[in-house]
Design a protein around this motif. Structure first.
Motif, PDB file in Angstrom:
ATOM      1  N   ASN A 131      28.852 -39.610  34.405  1.00 54.33           N
ATOM      2  CA  ASN A 131      28.205 -40.466  33.399  1.00 54.33           C
ATOM      3  C   ASN A 131      26.693 -40.521  33.612  1.00 54.33           C
ATOM      4  O   ASN A 131      26.177 -40.036  34.631  1.00 54.33           O
ATOM      5  CB  ASN A 131      28.836 -41.870  33.368  1.00 54.33           C
ATOM      6  CG  ASN A 131      28.730 -42.572  34.714  1.00 54.33           C
ATOM      7  OD1 ASN A 131      27.692 -42.521  35.365  1.00 54.33           O
ATOM      8  ND2 ASN A 131      29.810 -43.207  35.130  1.00 54.33           N
ATOM      9  N   LEU A 145      27.684 -39.800  49.942  1.00 53.53           N
ATOM     10  CA  LEU A 145      27.485 -38.487  50.552  1.00 53.53           C
ATOM     11  C   LEU A 145      26.593 -37.611  49.664  1.00 53.53           C
ATOM     12  O   LEU A 145      25.710 -36.901  50.145  1.00 53.53           O
ATOM     13  CB  LEU A 145      28.851 -37.836  50.785  1.00 53.53           C
ATOM     14  CG  LEU A 145      28.905 -36.545  51.584  1.00 53.53           C
ATOM     15  CD1 LEU A 145      30.262 -36.404  52.242  1.00 53.53           C
ATOM     16  CD2 LEU A 145      28.612 -35.321  50.761  1.00 53.53           C
ATOM     17  N   GLN A 200      25.138 -42.364  36.723  1.00 56.16           N
ATOM     18  CA  GLN A 200      25.141 -41.561  37.954  1.00 56.16           C
ATOM     19  C   GLN A 200      24.002 -40.542  37.933  1.00 56.16           C
ATOM     20  O   GLN A 200      23.346 -40.303  38.943  1.00 56.16           O
ATOM     21  CB  GLN A 200      26.494 -40.849  38.113  1.00 56.16           C
ATOM     22  CG  GLN A 200      27.608 -41.840  38.396  1.00 56.16           C
ATOM     23  CD  GLN A 200      28.992 -41.240  38.305  1.00 56.16           C
ATOM     24  OE1 GLN A 200      29.167 -40.125  37.816  1.00 56.16           O
ATOM     25  NE2 GLN A 200      29.980 -41.981  38.746  1.00 56.16           N
ATOM     26  N   ALA A 221      27.024 -38.396  42.738  1.00 51.85           N
ATOM     27  CA  ALA A 221      26.232 -39.604  42.982  1.00 51.85           C
ATOM     28  C   ALA A 221      26.851 -40.472  44.071  1.00 51.85           C
ATOM     29  O   ALA A 221      26.419 -41.595  44.309  1.00 51.85           O
ATOM     30  CB  ALA A 221      26.082 -40.412  41.697  1.00 51.85           C
ATOM     31  N   ALA A 256      31.309 -35.251  42.012  1.00 48.89           N
ATOM     32  CA  ALA A 256      31.206 -36.696  42.327  1.00 48.89           C
ATOM     33  C   ALA A 256      29.867 -36.910  43.029  1.00 48.89           C
ATOM     34  O   ALA A 256      29.748 -37.599  44.040  1.00 48.89           O
ATOM     35  CB  ALA A 256      32.374 -37.175  43.188  1.00 48.89           C
ATOM     36  N   ASN A 305      29.848 -39.156  56.623  1.00 51.17           N
ATOM     37  CA  ASN A 305      29.139 -38.611  55.463  1.00 51.17           C
ATOM     38  C   ASN A 305      27.911 -37.783  55.848  1.00 51.17           C
ATOM     39  O   ASN A 305      27.734 -36.680  55.305  1.00 51.17           O
ATOM     40  CB  ASN A 305      28.786 -39.722  54.469  1.00 51.17           C
ATOM     41  CG  ASN A 305      30.009 -40.161  53.661  1.00 51.17           C
ATOM     42  OD1 ASN A 305      31.024 -39.470  53.644  1.00 51.17           O
ATOM     43  ND2 ASN A 305      29.925 -41.296  53.012  1.00 51.17           N
ATOM     44  N   THR A 335      30.856 -45.816  42.356  1.00 51.12           N
ATOM     45  CA  THR A 335      29.493 -45.420  42.740  1.00 51.12           C
ATOM     46  C   THR A 335      28.702 -46.637  43.200  1.00 51.12           C
ATOM     47  O   THR A 335      28.653 -47.651  42.501  1.00 51.12           O
ATOM     48  CB  THR A 335      28.771 -44.813  41.520  1.00 51.12           C
ATOM     49  OG1 THR A 335      29.607 -43.801  40.975  1.00 51.12           O
ATOM     50  CG2 THR A 335      27.438 -44.209  41.914  1.00 51.12           C
TER      51      THR A 335
END
Ligand SMILES: NC(=O)c1ccc[n+]([C@@H]2O[C@H](COP(=O)([O-])OP(=O)(O)OC[C@H]3O[C@@H](n4cnc5c(N)ncnc54)[C@H](OP(=O)(O)O)[C@@H]3O)[C@@H](O)[C@H]2O)c1
Length: 375
Positions: A205, A184, A208, A181, A179, A156, A365
């Protein structure tokens, strides 16, 4: 001559009859060569890319425990329709775990200075009690860093740095990340804030968004909000982002971002072109969180490209000097920019427990798992 060490190694096998089997196999290692070390693995993360190899396309509703308490096995069914992609790995007990960290317990004559040191390492087969590896694939951890601190110092961190390197190499001003949150994504935010690179974070959401606000992210758009497209176009217009790193892959999100980039470019256009704007937009799909097809309607002219992105070929393109520069930054900022957080640390046997597998397979998450094979 040092002793030959024997330890357990996690293996994932897909058989011709559509069955996935996870097992722990004893492996005996010969002493290390002159430039090699043997590391007692003490921490290895379970990342989305590891899950692809570990669980394949198995149906998680069919997990069946077996074996004994200290040598458990786990089996699951693979739907027939998904077996086509499995041809190249049929009946091979594959070792798993891209990266990890631990203590050097044997060292070859040219790298004797590493004996007893804690190192982070990359190279596969990390879900094992011992890993023999070339010293060049290890980074000694800074004083005071634990194996858990060094477990995720390659995949990451280097990918997040590679995104910013790509931005500079290809002459973009700002980037969009999806994506955002993720583990990485949080690293990428800290890099971009430190380096002054504008970053548009796409999350799905509020929770996040809150995670990213907490670490200082400036541009956050929620794909579940009604005004998502408008907000995304605003953020792209404000930052001048023309580069996207998309971890999701499947569905229509990359397409929506390309539309927003085109709309942002047209906000400052002085005349109409039936071929679309001349602003070049690059999407790199670097993950497959959604395994469905990527849906593109091409409604943003012709100045765009969508392609795949993988860390290893990128580092080969960057060359040894560049790779060493990125690695040095990761080591120096291991406990800050590149810190990872884990939900739980599990043993090799727990990694085969159906309830634990169901939890780490979610890729949710802030719910990353760490395997400690020395437990
Ligand atoms: N190409 C490369 O060389 C390379 C290298 C490193 C990492 N990667 C990729 O980088 C990505 C992030 O890795 P990570 O370890 O940082 O992940 P992570 O911490 O496990 O987080 C995964 C994130 O993805 C979200 N997510 C999962 N499925 C989703 C979906 N269908 N649509 C939208 N969001 C979804 C999760 O959100 P929810 O909580 O809402 O599910 C979570 O925020 C992965 O896709 C990984 O494969 C690629």
């Amino acid at each position: 001559m040092p002793d030959r060490l024997t330890g357990l190694e996690l293996r994932s096998t897909v058989s011709n009859d559509g069955k996935l089997t996870l097992s722990l196999e004893p492996v005996t290692l010969d002493p290390p060569g002159p430039d090699e070390v043997i590391v007692r693995v003490e921490a290895a993360p379970i990342n989305p890319s590891d899950l692809g190899l570990l669980l394949g396309p198995a149906d998680m509703a069919t997990l069946q425990p077996g074996g004994s308490a200290d040598r458990p096995t786990l089996t699951a069914a693979i739907p027939q329709a998904r077996m086509g992609a499995m041809k190249a790995r049929l009946d091979q007990p594959l070792p798993v775990g891209n990266e990890g960290a631990g203590t050097v317990v044997q060292a070859g004559e040219n790298v004797a200075g590493l004996l007893g040191r804690k190192v982070g390492m990359i190279g596969g087969a990390m879900y094992a009690q011992y890993r023999k590896i070339a010293a060049r694939d290890c980074i000694p951890l800074p004083e005071g860093a634990s194996a858990a601190d060094g477990a995720s110092m390659f995949v990451n961190p280097l990918t997040a740095l590679a995104m910013v390197e790509t931005l500079r190499m290809e002459g973009h001003k700002a980037l969009v990340h999806t994506a955002a949150a993720s583990n990485l994504g949080q690293m990428l935010n800290r890099i971009c804030i430190a380096d002054g690179v504008p970053l548009v974070n796409v999350v799905r959401n509020d929770a996040q968004a809150a995670i990213l606000r907490e670490i200082g992210a400036r541009h956050i758009v929620d794909s579940s909000a009604e005004d998502f497209r408008e907000k995304l176009t605003d953020a792209i217009a404000q930052t001048g982002a023309t580069l996207v790193f998309d971890a999701i892959g499947g569905g229509k999100l990359a397409n929506a971002i390309l539309h927003a980039m085109e709309a942002a470019a047209n906000r400052s256009a002085t005349e109409y072109s039936r071929y679309g704007s001349s602003t070049f937009k690059q999407v790199y799909i670097y993950g497959a969180l959604d395994l469905g097809p990527t849906e593109l309607d091409r409604g943003y002219g012709f100045a765009w490209s969508v392609s795949g992105f993988l860390l290893t070929p990128f580092l080969m393109k960057l060359g040894m000097e560049g790779t060493m520069r990125l690695r040095a930054r990761v080591a120096a900022e291991l406990k800050t920019t590149f810190a990872s957080h884990y939900t739980a640390t599990i043993s090799l046997t727990e990694a085969l427990d159906p309830a634990v597998v169901a939890a780490y397979a979610k890729k949710a998450t802030g719910e990353k798992y760490l395997i400690d094979p020395s437990r």
